[in-house]
Structures are given as C-alpha cells and as structure tokens.
Design an enzyme around this catalytic site. Structure first.
Site, PDB file in Angstrom:
ATOM      1  N   LYS A  53     -25.663  -5.264 -13.299  1.00 50.02           N
ATOM      2  CA  LYS A  53     -25.258  -4.518 -12.546  1.00 50.02           C
ATOM      3  C   LYS A  53     -25.144  -2.784 -12.934  1.00 50.02           C
ATOM      4  O   LYS A  53     -25.436  -1.894 -12.256  1.00 50.02           O
ATOM      5  CB  LYS A  53     -23.743  -4.792 -12.266  1.00 50.02           C
ATOM      6  N   ASN A 113     -21.471  -2.170 -18.743  1.00 50.92           N
ATOM      7  CA  ASN A 113     -20.712  -3.396 -18.224  1.00 50.92           C
ATOM      8  C   ASN A 113     -20.896  -4.611 -18.764  1.00 50.92           C
ATOM      9  O   ASN A 113     -22.009  -4.867 -19.628  1.00 50.92           O
ATOM     10  CB  ASN A 113     -21.181  -3.277 -16.724  1.00 50.92           C
ATOM     11  N   GLY A 128     -17.522  -1.841  -7.691  1.00 52.92           N
ATOM     12  CA  GLY A 128     -17.586  -0.955  -6.498  1.00 52.92           C
ATOM     13  C   GLY A 128     -17.175   0.248  -6.707  1.00 52.92           C
ATOM     14  O   GLY A 128     -17.539   1.391  -6.277  1.00 52.92           O
ATOM     15  N   SER A 152       1.052  -1.134  -0.084  1.00 49.99           N
ATOM     16  CA  SER A 152       0.064  -0.184   0.204  1.00 49.99           C
ATOM     17  C   SER A 152       0.924   1.239  -0.066  1.00 49.99           C
ATOM     18  O   SER A 152       1.868   1.451   0.555  1.00 49.99           O
ATOM     19  CB  SER A 152      -0.766   0.100   1.183  1.00 49.99           C
ATOM     20  N   LYS A 156     -14.040  -2.942   2.416  1.00 52.57           N
ATOM     21  CA  LYS A 156     -14.782  -2.100   2.365  1.00 52.57           C
ATOM     22  C   LYS A 156     -16.297  -2.201   2.886  1.00 52.57           C
ATOM     23  O   LYS A 156     -17.003  -1.370   3.355  1.00 52.57           O
ATOM     24  CB  LYS A 156     -14.911  -1.383   0.871  1.00 52.57           C
TER      25      LYS A 156
HETATM   26  P1  NDP Z   1     -15.061  -4.869  -8.748  1.00 48.88           P
HETATM   27  O1  NDP Z   1     -14.283  -6.273  -8.584  1.00 48.88           O
HETATM   28  O2  NDP Z   1     -16.010  -4.414  -7.643  1.00 48.88           O
HETATM   29  O3  NDP Z   1     -15.502  -4.624 -10.176  1.00 48.88           O
HETATM   30  C1  NDP Z   1     -14.893  -5.115 -11.353  1.00 48.88           C
HETATM   31  C2  NDP Z   1     -15.471  -4.649 -12.475  1.00 48.88           C
HETATM   32  O4  NDP Z   1     -14.445  -4.898 -13.614  1.00 48.88           O
HETATM   33  C3  NDP Z   1     -16.940  -5.135 -13.003  1.00 48.88           C
HETATM   34  O5  NDP Z   1     -17.610  -4.183 -13.632  1.00 48.88           O
HETATM   35  C4  NDP Z   1     -16.432  -6.319 -13.754  1.00 48.88           C
HETATM   36  O6  NDP Z   1     -17.555  -6.762 -14.670  1.00 48.88           O
HETATM   37  C5  NDP Z   1     -15.244  -5.504 -14.639  1.00 48.88           C
HETATM   38  N1  NDP Z   1     -14.329  -6.459 -15.352  1.00 48.88           N
HETATM   39  C6  NDP Z   1     -13.451  -7.237 -14.927  1.00 48.88           C
HETATM   40  N2  NDP Z   1     -12.746  -7.936 -15.698  1.00 48.88           N
HETATM   41  C7  NDP Z   1     -12.958  -7.587 -16.779  1.00 48.88           C
HETATM   42  C8  NDP Z   1     -12.998  -7.728 -18.242  1.00 48.88           C
HETATM   43  N3  NDP Z   1     -11.747  -8.604 -18.516  1.00 48.88           N
HETATM   44  N4  NDP Z   1     -13.736  -7.354 -19.210  1.00 48.88           N
HETATM   45  C9  NDP Z   1     -14.638  -6.535 -18.995  1.00 48.88           C
HETATM   46  N5  NDP Z   1     -15.156  -6.291 -17.785  1.00 48.88           N
HETATM   47  C10 NDP Z   1     -14.203  -6.632 -16.571  1.00 48.88           C
HETATM   48  O7  NDP Z   1     -13.749  -3.864  -8.628  1.00 48.88           O
HETATM   49  P2  NDP Z   1     -13.717  -2.627  -8.260  1.00 48.88           P
HETATM   50  O8  NDP Z   1     -14.485  -1.547  -8.912  1.00 48.88           O
HETATM   51  O9  NDP Z   1     -13.316  -2.032  -6.855  1.00 48.88           O
HETATM   52  O10 NDP Z   1     -12.255  -1.854  -9.024  1.00 48.88           O
HETATM   53  C11 NDP Z   1     -12.196  -1.768 -10.326  1.00 48.88           C
HETATM   54  C12 NDP Z   1     -10.711  -1.209 -10.860  1.00 48.88           C
HETATM   55  O11 NDP Z   1     -10.768   0.318 -10.117  1.00 48.88           O
HETATM   56  C13 NDP Z   1      -9.619  -1.971 -10.334  1.00 48.88           C
HETATM   57  O12 NDP Z   1      -8.769  -1.963 -11.425  1.00 48.88           O
HETATM   58  C14 NDP Z   1      -9.091  -1.016  -9.047  1.00 48.88           C
HETATM   59  O13 NDP Z   1      -7.681  -1.241  -8.879  1.00 48.88           O
HETATM   60  C15 NDP Z   1      -9.383   0.307  -9.311  1.00 48.88           C
HETATM   61  N6  NDP Z   1      -9.645   1.287  -8.376  1.00 48.88           N
HETATM   62  C16 NDP Z   1      -8.885   2.405  -8.425  1.00 48.88           C
HETATM   63  C17 NDP Z   1      -8.924   3.352  -7.298  1.00 48.88           C
HETATM   64  C18 NDP Z   1      -7.879   4.396  -7.355  1.00 48.88           C
HETATM   65  O14 NDP Z   1      -7.835   5.106  -6.255  1.00 48.88           O
HETATM   66  N7  NDP Z   1      -7.073   4.496  -8.369  1.00 48.88           N
HETATM   67  C19 NDP Z   1      -9.853   3.193  -6.337  1.00 48.88           C
HETATM   68  C20 NDP Z   1     -10.700   1.963  -6.425  1.00 48.88           C
HETATM   69  C21 NDP Z   1     -10.835   1.181  -7.517  1.00 48.88           C
HETATM   70  P3  NDP Z   1     -18.520  -7.757 -14.226  1.00 48.88           P
HETATM   71  O15 NDP Z   1     -19.555  -7.000 -13.396  1.00 48.88           O
HETATM   72  O16 NDP Z   1     -19.339  -8.135 -15.635  1.00 48.88           O
HETATM   73  O17 NDP Z   1     -17.880  -8.777 -13.745  1.00 48.88           O
END
Ligand code: NDP
Length: 288
Positions: free
Chosen positions: A166, A161, A140, A24, A76
C-alpha cells in the site's frame, strides 16, 4: 435513517452521512461556523444502512433546500461513486468527504481531509516549507494528505506501512507531486525527519505501530491523526522518547477539514481566533 429531523423551511440544509454517526462533532462544528459567520443554515445527521448510501443521499439531495453534505466512514467511497463530478483532489484521494450541490443541480464531490491537516499543522506550528515528513500508514487518510502536504511546501515525504504494497502504491500515485519514497516499518531510511505523522488507526486500540522510536530523535513535531480525551498512545510514546518534541492529535485536523467544506459551501470562513476558540471548546467537551 434520519436521526435529526433537521429540515427547517427557508434555510439551506446540510448533514453528515455516516454509520455510526451519533457521536459526530460535525453538527456542533458547522453550527458554530454558521453562527460566527452569520449564515442561515442547518446541519443534521444522516445514518443510512451501510448498503443504502445512494438511496439515502438521492432522497436527501432531492430536497431543494439541501445544498451539501459531509460524508464519513464507511461511505467515502460510495460518495465518490455518487457524485456527478469530482475535483482533481477527490480523484487523487479516491474518496469524497464533501458533496456540494451546484447551481445547475449537479453534485460535485471533493475531499478536504488533506487541507484540514495542512491547516492545523500551519496554525499550530507555522510555515511547513522545506520540512521533511515521515508518514506512518498508507490507508485512506494517508492517501488524501500527500498532495496537499507537498502543495504546502513539504520538501520530502517517506511513507511507511505495515502492508508495504500500500505504501508502494502511494509512491506510484503521488511521485509526480514531490520527493516521495516508501519502505516497510522496519526498513526506514537513515535520514531523520522534521515531522512524524501517524496516519494509522493504531491509537484507536491503544497500540503502537511496530516502528523504531528513534524516529522521534531528530523530529520537532509528532502528529497523530486520531484524537481522544487524553494524550494518544502514539503522542505519549513520542514525548517519552523526546521530551522537547511538540505533539498534537487530530482534533484540529477535524476542524480544518470542516472549515474547508464550509468555505466550499458558503464562500466564507470564520477568523483564526474563532477557529481556535472552537478547538478549545471541543477539547473541553472531550475532557468532560
Ligand atoms: P484505514 O482503515 O484506511 O487505514 C488504516 C491504516 O492504519 C493502514 O495503514 C493500516 O495498515 C494501519 N494500521 C492499523 N492498525 C495498525 C497497527 N496496529 N499497527 C500498524 N499499522 C496499523 O483508516 P484511515 O486511513 O481512514 O484512518 C486512519 C486514522 O486516521 C484513524 O485513526 C482515523 O480516526 C484518523 N483520521 C482522522 C481524521 C481527522 O480529521 N482527524 C480524518 C481521517 C482519518 P495496513 O495497511 O497494514 O492494514
């Protein structure tokens, strides 16, 4: 397990809870904020077992010098349950990344990810008023940013999405805040978007969401929430399609969400130039 023995007598204590948490950047960021704003505080790492958040957080907050904590994956939602009271934005996001001990001992839960994204977009690209935005992903992170983006003046958001249910759910939840629509990745509306935000975790595995690259043709900004030491897969794709598009990864969002947590805890914030210096330092660390 407490990785850092960070309880120093006589100063306010904070930590980030996560698992895994060793890599982190939060301790570095908050220690920097404390230094430039001359706050007497320390900030450590807490890594409870995945099913032991409540126990670990209770023990942590029982210490009188503890004033707050950040919370990251996978806790979270546990932090949401743990808080005695929630801000409206935490209720909407259904997640908590910041815990704040109140003067009466109550623990207030808040979420600052959305503020972090808005802070970074504004810092880099200026006023967001009137701009349209395509939000790819409905996890999320997406859930936490819709209301803050509308509050910052974004005129229209389309959520797309892989799992359409979702995206539809987000429209149900957030339509009250602005013009919001949803569709599957292969059924986008005809209008273009000024800003394209990738909130999927696809770049983590160097994958791309299954969406047409024409989304970049009329856009001026591509923003990938993921960050890494090299251009993200998504941003590279955007640049290859539209060489004049400006791109950013999520490092500044990370700093922006920390800044908002710090403001909630301490009531002060570093200057913009101090924040920019930190982002540059973090970029340099990532590339080493
Ligand atoms: P979640 O696990 O809650 O959600 C993941 C999302 O990504 C879902 O919409 C999922 O789709 C989609 N997804 C995953 N793989 C694929 C793929 N190969 N093709 C298409 N869609 C895909 O994760 P979070 O929302 O918490 O985090 C998402 C990203 O945001 C991460 O990379 C995280 O590191 C980044 N993040 C960055 C932050 C920052 O401060 N910079 C803060 C929070 C997050 P489905 O619903 O269909 O599974």
């Amino acid at each position: 397990m407490s990785i850092n023995e960070h309880v120093t007598e006589g100063c306010d204590q904070y930590a980030v809870f996560g698992n895994p948490i060793q890599h982190s950047k939060s301790p570095f960021i908050h220690t920097y904020f404390a230094k430039v704003t001359q706050q007497s505080m320390s900030y450590g790492l807490e890594e409870p077992e995945v099913d032991s958040f409540e126990e670990a957080a209770s023990a942590f907050f029982a210490n009188e010098s503890v004033k707050g904590a950040n919370v990251t994956l996978p806790f979270k939602r546990d932090a949401f349950e743990f808080a005695d009271r929630l801000t409206e934005r935490a209720q909407l996001a259904n997640a908590v990344n910041t815990l704040i001990k109140q003067p009466n001992g109550e623990i207030l839960g808040d979420t600052t990810d959305g503020k972090g994204l808005v802070y970074d977009l504004t810092l880099q690209f200026g006023d967001l008023s009137g701009q349209s935005l395509l939000l790819i992903g409905a996890g999320g992170a997406a859930r936490g940013v819709i209301e803050p983006l509308f509050s910052a003046g974004i005129s229209r958001i389309h959520v797309t999405n892989r799992t359409i249910e979702k995206a539809n759910f987000l429209v149900e939840q957030f339509s009250q805040f602005g013009e919001l629509s949803a569709s599957a990745l292969d059924h986008l509306p005809n209008q273009g978007f000024d800003i394209v935000v990738n909130s999927t975790s696809s770049s983590m595995t160097k994958e791309l969401p299954a969406i047409t690259e024409t989304i970049f043709d009329n856009a001026s900004i591509a923003y990938d929430m993921f960050y890494s030491n090299e251009i993200t897969t998504f941003n590279e794709w955007a640049k290859n399609r539209n060489s004049s598009i400006k791109t950013s990864d999520g490092l500044g969002m990370l700093v922006g969400q920390a800044l908002e947590s710090f403001r909630l805890w301490r009531g002060v914030t570093p200057t913009e130039s101090e924040v920019l210096a930190l982002i540059n330092e973090l970029k340099a660390q990532l590339s080493n």
